[in-house]
Write a protein that holds these residues in place. Structure first.
Motif, short mmCIF file in Angstrom:
data_model
loop_
_atom_site.label_atom_id
_atom_site.label_comp_id
_atom_site.label_asym_id
_atom_site.label_seq_id
_atom_site.Cartn_x
_atom_site.Cartn_y
_atom_site.Cartn_z
N ARG A 1 0.78 -0.93 0.10
CA ARG A 1 -0.15 -0.02 0.08
C ARG A 1 0.99 1.35 -0.17
O ARG A 1 1.83 1.21 0.61
CB ARG A 1 -0.82 -0.09 1.29
CG ARG A 1 -2.07 1.14 1.21
CD ARG A 1 -2.92 1.26 2.49
NE ARG A 1 -2.21 1.56 3.53
CZ ARG A 1 -2.20 0.68 4.78
NH1 ARG A 1 -2.38 -0.61 4.46
NH2 ARG A 1 -1.60 0.93 5.84
N VAL A 2 0.37 2.11 -0.60
CA VAL A 2 1.00 3.61 -0.60
C VAL A 2 -0.18 4.68 -0.41
O VAL A 2 -1.36 4.35 -0.79
CB VAL A 2 1.66 4.26 -1.85
CG1 VAL A 2 3.09 2.93 -2.17
CG2 VAL A 2 0.92 3.82 -3.11
N GLU A 3 0.02 5.54 0.38
CA GLU A 3 -1.07 6.60 0.76
C GLU A 3 -0.44 7.69 1.15
O GLU A 3 0.65 7.94 1.50
CB GLU A 3 -1.94 5.66 2.12
CG GLU A 3 -1.12 5.60 3.39
CD GLU A 3 -2.05 5.12 4.40
OE1 GLU A 3 -2.91 4.38 4.19
OE2 GLU A 3 -1.77 5.64 5.52
N TYR A 4 -1.32 8.81 1.20
CA TYR A 4 -1.06 10.11 1.80
C TYR A 4 -2.28 10.63 2.77
O TYR A 4 -3.34 10.55 2.56
CB TYR A 4 -0.93 11.12 0.30
CG TYR A 4 -0.87 12.31 0.79
CD1 TYR A 4 0.52 13.26 1.24
CD2 TYR A 4 -1.82 13.43 0.67
CE1 TYR A 4 0.42 14.38 1.65
CE2 TYR A 4 -1.74 14.79 1.05
CZ TYR A 4 -0.51 15.34 1.20
OH TYR A 4 -0.52 16.62 1.68
N ARG B 1 -3.87 0.43 -2.91
CA ARG B 1 -3.41 -0.80 -2.27
C ARG B 1 -3.58 -1.95 -3.27
O ARG B 1 -4.42 -2.12 -4.19
CB ARG B 1 -3.95 -1.06 -1.03
CG ARG B 1 -5.32 -0.87 -1.07
CD ARG B 1 -6.27 -1.17 0.42
NE ARG B 1 -7.36 -1.21 0.52
CZ ARG B 1 -8.18 -2.09 1.32
NH1 ARG B 1 -7.70 -2.93 1.87
NH2 ARG B 1 -9.60 -2.15 1.15
N GLY C 1 -5.08 6.91 -1.41
CA GLY C 1 -3.91 6.06 -1.73
C GLY C 1 -4.39 4.61 -2.69
O GLY C 1 -5.56 4.86 -3.04
N ASP D 1 7.25 -1.35 6.71
CA ASP D 1 6.21 -0.09 6.81
C ASP D 1 7.08 1.14 7.21
O ASP D 1 7.61 1.43 8.20
CB ASP D 1 5.34 -0.49 7.95
CG ASP D 1 4.29 0.61 8.15
OD1 ASP D 1 4.23 1.69 7.28
OD2 ASP D 1 3.37 0.33 8.71
N SER E 1 7.10 5.66 6.73
CA SER E 1 6.55 6.99 6.58
C SER E 1 7.49 7.98 6.63
O SER E 1 8.60 7.98 7.55
CB SER E 1 5.45 6.95 7.79
OG SER E 1 4.44 6.00 7.71
N VAL F 1 3.44 10.76 4.13
CA VAL F 1 3.32 9.79 2.96
C VAL F 1 3.90 8.37 3.57
O VAL F 1 4.92 8.49 4.30
CB VAL F 1 4.32 10.10 1.87
CG1 VAL F 1 4.45 9.39 0.85
CG2 VAL F 1 3.88 11.69 1.48
N ARG F 2 3.13 7.25 3.09
CA ARG F 2 3.47 5.89 3.70
C ARG F 2 3.41 5.05 2.71
O ARG F 2 2.63 5.04 1.84
CB ARG F 2 2.32 5.78 4.98
CG ARG F 2 2.67 4.55 5.56
CD ARG F 2 1.45 4.31 6.86
NE ARG F 2 1.79 2.96 7.59
CZ ARG F 2 0.89 2.70 8.48
NH1 ARG F 2 -0.11 3.39 8.76
NH2 ARG F 2 1.16 1.55 9.26
N GLY F 3 4.24 3.99 2.96
CA GLY F 3 4.30 2.95 2.03
C GLY F 3 4.78 1.57 2.75
O GLY F 3 5.58 1.75 3.85
#
Length: 292
Positions: free
Chosen positions: A26-29, A289, A287, A65, A67, A44-46
């Motif tokens: 998953r990548v998300e903001y 996923r 994001g 994980d 960030s 920002v996370r992956g």
């Protein structure tokens, strides 16, 4: 393969701020505007996870994980130097294991070492953090003989870098009570879902979020106290839309309101030394996923 699914329901949901039950990657903001407060928040996370079959019914889960968190402060703050606490790096190494306890219950445990810091110099032991989860799963969602299929997860979770740095109960009860409707009650997430189609759904959701991190160069405050950590904890509730495309990809977007927020600088013993004005109410997370 069916026996593998409860593993993901357990271990990947353990990331309290935003874990999804079946994410392999998953990548998300995430964005919290300043609003009427004097600090804003960008994240920002992956993450990715990989399951390894140890034996029949027993699995090991390996994952990372990461960030990057950026804080933006109002220029009116003059009681401490905000430049050294504007950028933080978080990295967790997920090590999980699950096995069948009996015909109904599965046990899962996860240990997550890592670091959480502003990294203005080399990493030290002060930057180290860890998290741990222990849960029990009873999954009857695939049971054709069950009159009302459900999934129940019970346990406890602890993390030093999720914004709530004390043990919290882990509870998740899922049921699909109508072809178009389902719900999940629990901590750290609760939601009510409307399944628009096989590819899209909308949720009313409430959840916990936040982070805790070490400040490598402690801040000297105007009252001669020393700040060595920063903590942000949130309780948010709002609406989430998810759209599936391809076989395993999903786009998601959450628009929410912040019902509780606590932003503070802490000393080496996690005691509050100064609060940061964090009163904004808007919350956005979006994001992509990859899920099983």
């Amino acid at each position: 393969m069916k026996d593998k699914f409860p593993l993901f329901f357990l271990l990947l949901y353990g990331v309290l701020a935003c874990g999804q039950l079946s994410d392999l990657a998953r990548v998300e903001y995430t964005y919290l505007p300043k609003g009427t407060s004097n600090v804003g928040y960008h994240r920002v996370r992956g993450l990715f996870s990989y399951p390894v079959k140890i034996s029949e019914g027993n699995y090991l889960l390996l994952g990372l994980d990461y960030s990057n968190i950026e804080l933006s402060f109002d220029s009116s703050i003059d009681t401490f130097d905000t430049e050294v606490i504007q950028d933080f790096q978080l990295l967790d190494i997920n090590l999980g294991y699950t096995f069948k306890l009996n015909s109904d219950w599965r046990v899962g445990a996860r240990f997550t070492p890592g670091f959480s810091s502003n990294l203005v110099r080399n990493i030290s032991l002060d930057d180290a953090v860890f998290a741990a989860d222990l849960v029990f799963i009873k999954d009857k969602t695939k049971d054709t003989e069950a009159k009302k299929p459900f999934r129940l997860i019970l346990g406890i979770s602890y993390s030093q870098n999720r914004g709530f740095s004390y043990p919290i109960p882990f509870v998740s009860y899922y049921r699909k009570f109508h072809p178009k409707w389902s719900y999940n009650l629990g901590i750290p997430r609760t939601n009510l879902q409307f399944h628009i189609s096989r590819k899209s759904r909308v949720k009313l959701t409430a959840e916990l979020d936040g982070f805790t991190a070490n400040i490598q160069e402690p801040l000297l405050l105007e009252n001669d106290e020393i700040a060595e950590r920063i903590n942000l904890s949130l309780v948010v509730a709002g609406i989430r839309y998810e759209f599936k495309f391809g076989r395993n990809f999903e786009l998601f977007c959450t628009l929410a309101n912040v019902f509780f927020s606590n932003a503070e600088l802490q000393d080496s013993k996690n005691r509050r030394v100064i609060g940061i004005d964090k009163n904004s109410t808007a919350y956005l997370r979006t994001g992509l996923r990859f899920k099983i």
